[in-house]
Write a protein that holds these residues in place. Structure first.
Motif, short mmCIF file in Angstrom:
data_model
loop_
_atom_site.label_atom_id
_atom_site.label_comp_id
_atom_site.label_asym_id
_atom_site.label_seq_id
_atom_site.Cartn_x
_atom_site.Cartn_y
_atom_site.Cartn_z
N ALA A 169 1.98 1.78 14.23
CA ALA A 169 0.80 2.88 14.44
C ALA A 169 -0.33 2.32 14.55
N HIS A 170 -1.46 2.72 15.12
CA HIS A 170 -2.83 2.52 15.41
C HIS A 170 -2.74 1.27 16.38
N LEU A 220 -2.07 -2.82 11.41
CA LEU A 220 -0.84 -2.25 11.79
C LEU A 220 -0.62 -1.39 10.75
N HIS A 221 -0.16 -0.05 11.08
CA HIS A 221 0.46 0.65 9.96
C HIS A 221 2.07 0.65 10.30
N ILE A 276 3.14 0.68 4.96
CA ILE A 276 2.07 -0.55 4.67
C ILE A 276 1.12 -0.62 5.77
N ASP A 277 -0.01 -0.95 5.35
CA ASP A 277 -0.93 -1.54 6.31
C ASP A 277 -1.16 -2.97 6.15
N ILE A 278 -1.15 -3.52 7.54
CA ILE A 278 -1.20 -5.02 7.68
C ILE A 278 -2.49 -5.44 8.41
N PRO A 279 -3.46 -5.64 7.60
CA PRO A 279 -4.67 -5.75 8.44
C PRO A 279 -4.76 -7.05 9.32
N ALA A 280 -5.35 -7.01 10.37
CA ALA A 280 -5.40 -8.12 11.38
C ALA A 280 -6.34 -7.95 12.36
N PRO A 281 -6.97 -9.13 12.77
CA PRO A 281 -8.11 -8.63 14.13
C PRO A 281 -7.33 -7.95 15.26
N SER A 292 0.96 -1.21 -0.05
CA SER A 292 0.18 0.01 0.07
C SER A 292 0.95 1.31 -0.15
N TRP A 293 2.25 1.14 -0.22
CA TRP A 293 2.98 2.25 -0.13
C TRP A 293 2.61 3.17 -1.42
N GLY A 294 2.50 4.38 -1.32
CA GLY A 294 2.49 5.47 -2.19
C GLY A 294 0.85 5.40 -2.67
#
Length: 197
Positions: free
Chosen positions: A128-129, A165-166, A83-88, A68-70
């Motif tokens: 982050a987040h 996670l950002h 990059i964003d790493i989706p997780a519960p 998701s960079w850029g």
């Protein structure tokens, strides 16, 4: 042979030798070119970081993340430099590389955040987040790759229920503080490290 004939013959021999010295009769070793662009050296491809970085979210593999960079953020007002790493929510967030916790910080954008600086001080890893920090994590805490830092959340501008996670990586120049540095896309580093296992 006359003196003039000897001189002409000597010149011909010298010309032939000179011409022959310009010819190549076998493989030639490649010439090393200077590693400069203008007056500034070209930096090497991300050295130490690529060899030590690991997946920062427990249970996530390289084929589950996207680059998701850029990507556009803030209605096109900024570019995503992470990059964003989706997780519960509540999934463990792990140190991607060894270092020391340099800063615990709350911000409107990042929410609950954590910055780890590498032992040589040339990298910052930004998380982050977060929903919260792991017990015992505080500024100055030493960490190893895989140390539990905190938990995936949706704090800051992530949006309620958008747990992820950002994760950002910054190359640091001498004297730069935790919030500075030059952003580096972590996606190929994470994908590459997972593939090297």
């Amino acid at each position: 042979m006359t003196r003039l004939g000897g001189t002409i013959l000597s010149l011909i021999v010298l010309a032939v030798i000179g011409f022959a010295s310009m010819l190549s009769f076998g493989p030639v070793a490649p010439q090393k070119r200077p590693n400069f662009s203008g007056d500034r050296p070209i930096p090497p491809a991300e050295p130490a970081v690529a060899a030590t970085i690991g997946m920062p979210v427990a249970g996530v593999s390289a084929d589950q993340i996207a680059d998701s960079w850029g990507d556009s953020r803030g209605d096109g007002t900024r570019v995503h430099q992470a990059i964003d790493i989706p997780a519960p929510g509540g999934t463990p967030v792990l140190a991607a590389a060894p270092g020391q916790v340099e800063k615990l910080f709350e911000s409107a954008a990042g929410g609950t955040t954590l910055y780890v600086r590498s032992p040589g001080r040339e990298w910052i890893y930004y998380y982050a987040h977060l929903a919260g920090y792991a017990r015992g994590i505080r500024e100055g805490s030493p960490v190893q790759r895989g140390t539990l830092l905190g938990f995936v959340g949706d704090t800051g501008n992530a949006g309620a229920g958008n747990t992820h996670l950002h994760f950002a990586v910054n190359r640091m120049a001498p004297g730069e503080r935790w919030h500075q540095g030059t952003p580096v896309n972590p996606y190929p580093l994470l994908a590459g490290s997972a593939l090297r296992r």
